[in-house]
Design an enzyme around this catalytic site. Structure first.
Site, PDB file in Angstrom:
ATOM      1  N   LYS A 196       0.837  -1.217   0.000  1.00  0.00           N
ATOM      2  CA  LYS A 196       0.000   0.000   0.000  1.00  0.00           C
ATOM      3  C   LYS A 196       0.866   1.260   0.000  1.00  0.00           C
ATOM      4  CE  LYS A 196      -1.295   1.685   3.907  1.00  0.00           C
ATOM      5  NZ  LYS A 196      -1.364   2.924   4.668  1.00  0.00           N
ATOM      6  N   ASN A 197       1.865   1.300   0.874  1.00  0.00           N
ATOM      7  CA  ASN A 197       2.605   2.553   1.014  1.00  0.00           C
ATOM      8  C   ASN A 197       3.542   2.828  -0.160  1.00  0.00           C
ATOM      9  OD1 ASN A 197       1.222   3.193   3.308  1.00  0.00           O
ATOM     10  ND2 ASN A 197       2.776   2.405   4.708  1.00  0.00           N
ATOM     11  N   ARG A 255      -3.084  10.401   4.315  1.00  0.00           N
ATOM     12  CA  ARG A 255      -1.855  11.119   4.572  1.00  0.00           C
ATOM     13  C   ARG A 255      -0.999  11.222   3.305  1.00  0.00           C
ATOM     14  NH1 ARG A 255       0.294  13.317   8.337  1.00  0.00           N
ATOM     15  NH2 ARG A 255       2.536  13.524   8.360  1.00  0.00           N
ATOM     16  N   CYS A 298      -4.031   8.207   9.596  1.00  0.00           N
ATOM     17  CA  CYS A 298      -4.282   7.543  10.869  1.00  0.00           C
ATOM     18  C   CYS A 298      -3.845   8.430  12.026  1.00  0.00           C
ATOM     19  CB  CYS A 298      -3.525   6.218  10.930  1.00  0.00           C
ATOM     20  SG  CYS A 298      -4.458   4.872  10.223  1.00  0.00           S
ATOM     21  N   ARG A 336       1.968  14.354  13.519  1.00  0.00           N
ATOM     22  CA  ARG A 336       2.694  13.916  12.323  1.00  0.00           C
ATOM     23  C   ARG A 336       3.106  15.114  11.482  1.00  0.00           C
ATOM     24  NH1 ARG A 336      -0.430   8.761   9.928  1.00  0.00           N
ATOM     25  NH2 ARG A 336       1.567   8.463   8.867  1.00  0.00           N
ATOM     26  N   PRO A 337       4.177  15.797  11.917  1.00  0.00           N
ATOM     27  CA  PRO A 337       4.615  16.995  11.207  1.00  0.00           C
ATOM     28  C   PRO A 337       5.115  16.667   9.796  1.00  0.00           C
ATOM     29  CG  PRO A 337       6.239  16.348  12.854  1.00  0.00           C
ATOM     30  CD  PRO A 337       5.068  15.427  13.022  1.00  0.00           C
ATOM     31  N   ILE A 338       5.085  17.680   8.923  1.00  0.00           N
ATOM     32  CA  ILE A 338       5.653  17.485   7.581  1.00  0.00           C
ATOM     33  C   ILE A 338       6.727  18.541   7.297  1.00  0.00           C
ATOM     34  CG2 ILE A 338       3.713  16.255   6.526  1.00  0.00           C
ATOM     35  CD1 ILE A 338       2.898  18.959   5.300  1.00  0.00           C
ATOM     36  N   ASP A 339       7.307  19.050   8.385  1.00  0.00           N
ATOM     37  CA  ASP A 339       8.325  20.098   8.236  1.00  0.00           C
ATOM     38  C   ASP A 339       9.495  19.666   7.349  1.00  0.00           C
ATOM     39  OD1 ASP A 339       8.600  18.377  10.641  1.00  0.00           O
ATOM     40  OD2 ASP A 339      10.567  19.318  10.776  1.00  0.00           O
ATOM     41  N   GLN A 340       9.861  18.388   7.387  1.00  0.00           N
ATOM     42  CA  GLN A 340      11.018  17.942   6.596  1.00  0.00           C
ATOM     43  C   GLN A 340      10.697  17.914   5.098  1.00  0.00           C
ATOM     44  OE1 GLN A 340      14.121  17.509   8.098  1.00  0.00           O
ATOM     45  NE2 GLN A 340      12.870  18.409   9.725  1.00  0.00           N
ATOM     46  N   ASP A 354       4.756  -0.108  12.094  1.00  0.00           N
ATOM     47  CA  ASP A 354       3.465  -0.607  11.592  1.00  0.00           C
ATOM     48  C   ASP A 354       3.192  -2.049  12.034  1.00  0.00           C
ATOM     49  OD1 ASP A 354       3.099   1.819  10.418  1.00  0.00           O
ATOM     50  OD2 ASP A 354       3.500   1.163   8.373  1.00  0.00           O
ATOM     51  N   ILE A 395       8.739   5.740  16.989  1.00  0.00           N
ATOM     52  CA  ILE A 395       8.416   6.536  15.794  1.00  0.00           C
ATOM     53  C   ILE A 395       7.203   7.449  16.019  1.00  0.00           C
ATOM     54  CG2 ILE A 395       8.008   6.468  13.281  1.00  0.00           C
ATOM     55  CD1 ILE A 395      10.602   5.012  13.946  1.00  0.00           C
ATOM     56  N   ARG A 441      -8.656   0.556   5.000  1.00  0.00           N
ATOM     57  CA  ARG A 441      -7.740   1.499   4.345  1.00  0.00           C
ATOM     58  C   ARG A 441      -6.525   0.787   3.789  1.00  0.00           C
ATOM     59  NH1 ARG A 441      -6.687   6.894   7.592  1.00  0.00           N
ATOM     60  NH2 ARG A 441      -5.303   6.983   5.817  1.00  0.00           N
TER      61      ARG A 441
HETATM   62  C1  EPZ Z   1       4.903   6.308   6.564  1.00  0.00           C
HETATM   63  O1  EPZ Z   1       4.342   7.426   7.206  1.00  0.00           O
HETATM   64  C2  EPZ Z   1       3.787   5.304   6.428  1.00  0.00           C
HETATM   65  N1  EPZ Z   1       2.708   5.904   5.666  1.00  0.00           N
HETATM   66  C3  EPZ Z   1       3.301   4.881   7.798  1.00  0.00           C
HETATM   67  O2  EPZ Z   1       2.384   3.827   7.608  1.00  0.00           O
HETATM   68  C4  EPZ Z   1       4.470   4.356   8.624  1.00  0.00           C
HETATM   69  O3  EPZ Z   1       4.027   4.118   9.941  1.00  0.00           O
HETATM   70  C5  EPZ Z   1       5.606   5.374   8.656  1.00  0.00           C
HETATM   71  O4  EPZ Z   1       5.974   5.747   7.305  1.00  0.00           O
HETATM   72  C6  EPZ Z   1       6.861   4.865   9.344  1.00  0.00           C
HETATM   73  O5  EPZ Z   1       7.337   3.731   8.696  1.00  0.00           O
HETATM   74  C7  EPZ Z   1       2.780   5.983   4.345  1.00  0.00           C
HETATM   75  O6  EPZ Z   1       3.726   5.536   3.717  1.00  0.00           O
HETATM   76  C8  EPZ Z   1       1.624   6.582   3.636  1.00  0.00           C
HETATM   77  P1  EPZ Z   1       7.578   9.188   8.511  1.00  0.00           P
HETATM   78  P2  EPZ Z   1       5.105   8.825   7.197  1.00  0.00           P
HETATM   79  O7  EPZ Z   1       7.636  10.483   7.796  1.00  0.00           O
HETATM   80  O8  EPZ Z   1       5.854   8.941   5.926  1.00  0.00           O
HETATM   81  C9  EPZ Z   1       8.651  12.330  12.007  1.00  0.00           C
HETATM   82  C10 EPZ Z   1       0.423   2.609   7.884  1.00  0.00           C
HETATM   83  O9  EPZ Z   1      -0.067   2.034   8.887  1.00  0.00           O
HETATM   84  N2  EPZ Z   1       8.567  13.360  10.959  1.00  0.00           N
HETATM   85  O10 EPZ Z   1       8.562   8.128   8.161  1.00  0.00           O
HETATM   86  O11 EPZ Z   1       4.138   9.869   7.554  1.00  0.00           O
HETATM   87  C11 EPZ Z   1       7.309  11.690  12.290  1.00  0.00           C
HETATM   88  O12 EPZ Z   1       6.576  12.453  13.227  1.00  0.00           O
HETATM   89  C12 EPZ Z   1       1.019   3.988   8.015  1.00  0.00           C
HETATM   90  O13 EPZ Z   1       0.432   2.105   6.749  1.00  0.00           O
HETATM   91  C13 EPZ Z   1       8.903  14.665  11.265  1.00  0.00           C
HETATM   92  O14 EPZ Z   1       9.228  14.994  12.409  1.00  0.00           O
HETATM   93  O15 EPZ Z   1       6.104   8.594   8.395  1.00  0.00           O
HETATM   94  C14 EPZ Z   1       7.705  10.346  12.814  1.00  0.00           C
HETATM   95  O16 EPZ Z   1       8.054  10.436  14.166  1.00  0.00           O
HETATM   96  C15 EPZ Z   1       0.742   4.609   9.339  1.00  0.00           C
HETATM   97  N3  EPZ Z   1       8.839  15.622  10.275  1.00  0.00           N
HETATM   98  C16 EPZ Z   1       8.960  10.009  12.019  1.00  0.00           C
HETATM   99  O17 EPZ Z   1       9.420  11.260  11.498  1.00  0.00           O
HETATM  100  C17 EPZ Z   1       8.485  15.297   9.001  1.00  0.00           C
HETATM  101  O18 EPZ Z   1       8.472  16.192   8.148  1.00  0.00           O
HETATM  102  C18 EPZ Z   1       8.766   9.057  10.856  1.00  0.00           C
HETATM  103  O19 EPZ Z   1       7.660   9.477  10.065  1.00  0.00           O
HETATM  104  C19 EPZ Z   1       8.162  13.974   8.690  1.00  0.00           C
HETATM  105  C20 EPZ Z   1       8.211  13.017   9.699  1.00  0.00           C
END
Ligand code: EPZ
Length: 430
Positions: A22-23, A93, A117, A122-126, A305, A327, A397
């Site tokens: 899915k992802n 997301r 979810c 879940r910030p997107i600052d990066q 996950d 995480i 989902r």
């Molecule tokens: C992806 O989410 C997956 N979603 C999630 O799967 C999965 O849990 C996660 O990666 C971790 O493996 C999708 O691929 C659609 P991250 P993502 O950015 O990309 C922090 C599922 O169940 N962070 O790797 O949103 C964040 O808060 C879902 O299928 C920042 O601080 O996760 C977290 O602590 C749920 N700033 C860590 O990084 C940012 O700009 C990792 O998040 C981005 C992230």
């Protein structure tokens, strides 16, 4: 309202085919808008999130043809806007991948702030930092992220956290930027590699995906391709833990065993037997489960996950286990539901201290999010008596035909949407 009703107690036995990831699919579908040519994508899981993504793409004029249940043809020649306002998009997301893809191709994107979810802040600052480093102006206004640039130029980007989403999004935005982009501290998840392979098959020049430094040399245009998405690591892992939790014997087929190593290692540690072949993994749980400690980490660590699924297994093991979630801070919300089924778990901050019990008992429970929802179903499958699971839309989902696949392994589970159907199921299975 649809719910699952489950009669627990049957060990799951047999073989189950795992679908596309899915992802990976969510990012690859978004990436397909980056060429005017037609792109054929196979092994797309038929789940709510991918369908919402396709609808969002159609809302800006992308042509989506379904060849069969898991194959889509995408043509983004006549895109008539760069604004994804669709109400659906707030539900997933991964809608944020459309920012990277549209910005990369059209130098302009407006996308609703992502939902998804509820597993913590879940910030997107990066992501935004990456777009800005490539020369885009990024604003947030009226619930939308607005990104635009005259030109995108390659840059050296160091991600402050290992983020799957930010790594993929910066890759998308940089694929057609001028010059070279270097993403440091990149995520190494299999779906990051899959997206890079997909983009390369469209003519991109990405090297290093799967390591923590990714190098993208910008190209002028991307072209059409045919591509099959990798198997879903988490769907596979969920069925592997289903075997452990129900004391069963399950072979997950059509998987890449390498992607499942951290999951197999934990199953071995708690007393399961594992047999690997080229594209299948068999899990046999013939002995009582034993306790262990686990901390979720970016790939190749144990995936966040899979955290609810391993917790459900450890809560049935001998002894005390500790699960640390590193995480997402809010990913233990399901523990209250599990406690109602008899688990003995204390959550302190990002740590769950689990004292194993000998069994669960069925209860009426609610899925709080996708993976926790699936894990609670697994608890229900091993519980004494009946369990009903509400809010299964979360599970749908990300898991295609979850109930049907479980049934094929001998589970007594039914999707029902009325009290009458629920009663009928109870009478039928006794
Ligand atoms: C992806 O989410 C997956 N979603 C999630 O799967 C999965 O849990 C996660 O990666 C971790 O493996 C999708 O691929 C659609 P991250 P993502 O950015 O990309 C922090 C599922 O169940 N962070 O790797 O949103 C964040 O808060 C879902 O299928 C920042 O601080 O996760 C977290 O602590 C749920 N700033 C860590 O990084 C940012 O700009 C990792 O998040 C981005 C992230």
């Amino acid at each position: 309202m649809e719910q699952y009703v489950i009669k627990g107690g049957n060990p799951l036995v047999g073989e189950v085919e795992i679908g596309g990831a899915k992802n990976a699919a969510l990012a690859i579908l978004a990436a397909a808008v980056m060429t005017d040519d037609t792109v054929l994508i196979e092994n797309v899981p038929d789940v709510r999130d991918t369908n919402v993504m396709l609808q969002a793409m159609e809302s800006i004029g992308v042509r989506v043809e379904r060849i069969d249940r898991h194959t889509v043809k995408i043509t983004a020649k006549n895109v008539n806007g760069h604004v994804i306002e669709d109400d659906y998009i707030k539900k997933i997301r991964a809608s944020y991948y459309l920012i990277g893809a549209l910005l990369g191709k059209y130098k302009k994107a407006e996308v609703s702030l992502p939902g998804g979810c509820n597993i913590g802040s879940r910030p997107i600052d990066q992501h935004l930092k990456g777009f800005r480093a490539l020369g885009a102006k990024v604003d947030i206004a009226h619930g939308m992220i607005i990104a635009q640039a005259d030109d995108l130029k390659g840059n050296h980007i160091y991600l402050d956290v290992v983020s799957v989403g930010a790594t993929i999004n910066v890759m998308l935005a940089s694929v057609m930027a001028q010059g070279v982009t270097i993403i440091e501290n990149a995520a190494k998840e299999p779906h990051v590699v899959d997206v890079a392979n997909f983009l390369n098959s469209m003519g991109a020049n990405i090297k290093g995906a799967g390591t923590d430094v990714i190098r993208v040399r910008g190209v002028e245009t991307l072209h059409g391709t045919e591509y099959a998405i990798i198997p879903d690591q988490i769907e596979a892992g969920t069925f592997m833990f289903a075997a452990a939790i129900t004391k069963g014997d399950v072979t997950v087929k059509n998987v890449i065993p390498k992607h499942l190593e951290s999951i197999s290692a934990k199953l071995l540690e708690i007393g399961c037997e594992i047999e690997e072949s080229d594209d299948a993994v068999r899990v046999v749980a013939s002995k009582p489960l034993s306790h262990t400690h686990v901390k979720t980490l970016p790939y190749p660590g144990f995936p966040t996950d899979m955290q609810p699924q391993i917790t459900v297994a450890l809560a049935l093991s001998n002894g005390t286990s500790i699960v640390t979630e590193s995480i997402f801070e809010n990913r233990f919300k399901y523990v209250d539901e599990l406690t109602r089924m008899g688990a003995n778990i204390k959550v302190e901050g990002n740590t769950a201290i689990i004292n194993g019990v000998s069994k669960y008992t069925g209860a009426g429970i609610t899925a709080p999010d996708l993976r926790a929802g699936a894990a609670l179903v697994l608890a229900g499958l091993s519980a004494e008596g009946f369990t009903t699971v509400d809010d299964i839309r979360y599970i749908e989902r990300g898991y295609e035909d979850f109930d049907i696949k479980l049934k094929s392994l001998g589970a007594l589970i039914e999707k029902v949407d009325s009290a009458r159907d629920l009663q009928k199921f109870k009478l039928r299975v006794g």
